[in-house]
Design a protein around this motif. Structure first.
Motif, PDB file in Angstrom:
ATOM      1  N   GLU A   1      -1.840  16.268   8.339  1.00 39.66           N
ATOM      2  CA  GLU A   1      -2.083  15.855   6.718  1.00 39.66           C
ATOM      3  C   GLU A   1      -1.099  16.185   5.645  1.00 39.66           C
TER       4      GLU A   1
ATOM      5  N   ASP B   1       0.629  14.191   3.048  1.00 41.96           N
ATOM      6  CA  ASP B   1       0.522  13.515   1.312  1.00 41.96           C
ATOM      7  C   ASP B   1       1.849  13.077   1.071  1.00 41.96           C
TER       8      ASP B   1
ATOM      9  N   ARG C   1      -3.594  20.431  -3.923  1.00 43.06           N
ATOM     10  CA  ARG C   1      -4.003  20.335  -2.818  1.00 43.06           C
ATOM     11  C   ARG C   1      -4.081  21.041  -1.928  1.00 43.06           C
TER      12      ARG C   1
END
Length: 175
Positions: free
Chosen positions: A74, A78, A125
Motif C-alpha cells: 500500500e 501511494d 497517511r
C-alpha cells in the motif's frame, strides 16, 4: 617497348594493392561481425545490473518473519502515484521503513520539492511509521540486491534486517 612494360608493371602493382585492400576490408568486416555477434549473446541479466537503466519494479520487502506485505504494498502504491517518479522500492524493517525512488529525468530539478511532497504524504497517511526517504541510485540498487538475495534464499530474516539497517545508515550518511 619499355613504356609498355612499365605500364604493365604499374597495372600489376595496382592489382596487387587492390587485392591487399580487399583482404584488409575482409578482415575488418570479419572483426566487426565477430564483435557484434559476441555482444549479442543471450544471457539472463539480474535486475540489480539493470536497476539504474530501466524500471525494475521491485516487490516490497519485509525483513521481519511472518509479517504481512499488504501494508508495505500500500505504501509503494501511494508513492508510485506521484507522476514524477518511475520506479519505487519499499523495504519495511522492524523499526524503520525505507522508501527509495527514481525520478523521471525532466523532473530532476525539483527533487527537493518531490521529496518534501512524498515525506508529507507519508507522514499524513502513516503517522505511526518512521520513514527514511531517498532518491539516491546507490541506495535503490542496494534495495534491489537485498530483494534478490531474499528471494534466492541467501539471506535469513535476521541477516536481511542487519543489511537493511546498514542501507538505512548509508542513506543517513549521504544526506
Amino acid at each position: 617497348m619499355s613504356k609498355k612494360l612499365h605500364s604493365v608493371g604499374f597495372i600489376k602493382m595496382e592489382q596487387r594493392d587492390g587485392n591487399q585492400m580487399k583482404a584488409i576490408h575482409r578482415w575488418i568486416l570479419f572483426t566487426c561481425l565477430l564483435i557484434l555477434s559476441s555482444c549479442n549473446q543471450t544471457q539472463q541479466v539480474k535486475d540489480s545490473q539493470l536497476a539504474l537503466m530501466k524500471t525494475t519494479n521491485p516487490s516490497p520487502i519485509v525483513t521481519e518473519k511472518n509479517k504481512d506485505k499488504s501494508y508495505v504494498k500500500e505504501i509503494e502504491q501511494d508513492v508510485s502515484a506521484f507522476p514524477e517518479l518511475y520506479d519505487v522500492s519499499v523495504v519495511k524493517g522492524k523499526k524503520d521503513t525505507l522508501v527509495v525512488y527514481k525520478v523521471k529525468h525532466l523532473h530532476r530539478f525539483k527533487m527537493k520539492k518531490i521529496e518534501k511532497g512524498i515525506n508529507k504524504m507519508l507522514e499524513k497517511r502513516y503517522p505511526d511509521e518512521n520513514f527514511t526517504i531517498s532518491s539516491d541510485y546507490k541506495i535503490f540498487l542496494e534495495t534491489v540486491r537485498l530483494d534478490e538475495r531474499m528471494k534466492n534464499g541467501n539471506y535469513t530474516h535476521q541477516t536481511a534486517e542487519k543489511r537493511f539497517n546498514e542501507i538505512v545508515k548509508m542513506t543517513k550518511d549521504l544526506k
